[in-house]
Write a protein that holds these residues in place. Structure first.
Motif, short mmCIF file in Angstrom:
data_model
loop_
_atom_site.label_atom_id
_atom_site.label_comp_id
_atom_site.label_asym_id
_atom_site.label_seq_id
_atom_site.Cartn_x
_atom_site.Cartn_y
_atom_site.Cartn_z
N SER A 6 0.84 -1.19 0.00
CA SER A 6 0.00 0.00 0.00
C SER A 6 0.88 1.24 0.00
N ARG A 7 0.30 2.33 -0.42
CA ARG A 7 0.97 3.62 -0.37
C ARG A 7 -0.06 4.72 -0.28
N THR A 8 0.35 5.85 0.22
CA THR A 8 -0.51 7.02 0.31
C THR A 8 -0.06 7.99 -0.78
N LEU A 9 -1.01 8.45 -1.60
CA LEU A 9 -0.70 9.42 -2.64
C LEU A 9 -1.03 10.82 -2.13
N LEU A 10 -0.06 11.72 -2.20
CA LEU A 10 -0.26 13.10 -1.78
C LEU A 10 -0.42 13.96 -3.03
N ILE A 11 -1.62 14.40 -3.27
CA ILE A 11 -1.93 15.20 -4.46
C ILE A 11 -1.69 16.67 -4.10
N SER A 12 -0.98 17.39 -4.98
CA SER A 12 -0.58 18.76 -4.68
C SER A 12 -0.73 19.67 -5.88
N PHE A 40 8.40 7.62 -2.03
CA PHE A 40 9.32 7.63 -0.90
C PHE A 40 9.06 6.44 0.02
N HIS A 41 10.13 5.94 0.65
CA HIS A 41 9.99 4.99 1.74
C HIS A 41 9.45 5.76 2.94
N ALA A 42 8.50 5.19 3.64
CA ALA A 42 7.95 5.80 4.85
C ALA A 42 7.70 4.69 5.86
N GLY A 43 8.76 4.23 6.47
CA GLY A 43 8.64 3.10 7.40
C GLY A 43 8.24 1.86 6.63
N ALA A 44 7.16 1.22 7.07
CA ALA A 44 6.68 0.01 6.40
C ALA A 44 5.78 0.35 5.21
N GLY A 45 5.54 1.61 4.96
CA GLY A 45 4.68 2.02 3.86
C GLY A 45 5.41 2.93 2.88
N PHE A 46 4.65 3.53 2.00
CA PHE A 46 5.21 4.42 0.99
C PHE A 46 4.36 5.68 0.89
N LEU A 47 5.01 6.79 0.55
CA LEU A 47 4.33 8.03 0.18
C LEU A 47 4.67 8.30 -1.27
N GLU A 48 3.67 8.62 -2.07
CA GLU A 48 3.90 8.92 -3.48
C GLU A 48 3.37 10.30 -3.79
N ILE A 49 4.17 11.08 -4.52
CA ILE A 49 3.74 12.39 -5.00
C ILE A 49 3.67 12.29 -6.51
N GLN A 68 6.33 7.63 12.72
CA GLN A 68 7.06 7.23 13.92
C GLN A 68 8.56 7.37 13.69
N VAL A 69 9.25 7.96 14.67
CA VAL A 69 10.70 8.13 14.61
C VAL A 69 11.31 7.57 15.90
N ARG A 70 12.63 7.39 15.91
CA ARG A 70 13.32 6.88 17.10
C ARG A 70 13.49 7.95 18.17
N ASP A 71 13.78 9.20 17.76
CA ASP A 71 14.12 10.26 18.70
C ASP A 71 13.47 11.56 18.23
N VAL A 72 12.30 11.85 18.76
CA VAL A 72 11.55 13.02 18.30
C VAL A 72 12.26 14.33 18.64
N ALA A 73 13.01 14.38 19.74
CA ALA A 73 13.74 15.61 20.10
C ALA A 73 14.81 15.91 19.05
N ALA A 74 15.52 14.89 18.60
CA ALA A 74 16.54 15.08 17.57
C ALA A 74 15.90 15.51 16.25
#
Length: 127
Positions: A6-12, A40-49, A68-74
């Protein structure tokens, strides 16, 4: 129904600006580029533009990406240095996740999340 991928398509209305944001500011790895867009890779999914599809209206305010990220402060420090618009700095939410909110060039909100080691999402709840 069996879902293989699966992937999420971002229409712009400005796919080039949106691609630059996700590639250069957020640093998402490119999975695939093709004449009509970028995936783009987005964790276990994909983002497509998809550049071949465009939106005349701005992104709907209800569209939200959860990343989700490992270190949100960084991540917060890195994105602030890259002039990414930050709506909410990292904070521990009542549900125990550490979250911050940023905005992409189309006004779409992205919730950047760190899951603490002691959070139920990290525990094995199998019996």
């Amino acid at each position: 129904m069996e879902i293989l991928s699966s992937r999420t398509l971002l229409i712009s209305s400005d796919p080039a600006a949106l691609t630059e944001f996700y590639r250069d500011r957020l640093g998402l790895a490119v999975a695939r580029e093709y004449p009509g867009g970028t995936v783009f890779h987005a964790g276990a999914g994909f983002l497509e533009i998809p550049a071949h599809l465009s939106a005349d209206a701005p992104a709907h305010a209800a569209d939200i990406l959860w990343l989700q990220v490992r270190d949100v402060a960084a991540v917060h420090r890195d994105l602030a240095a890259k002039d990414v618009r930050i709506l909410a700095a990292p904070e521990i939410k009542p549900w125990g996740l550490i979250e911050m909110t940023i905005v992409d060039p189309d006004g779409r909100k992205l919730i950047v999340v760190e899951i603490p080691a002691d959070h139920p999402l990290r525990r094995d709840v199998r019996k």
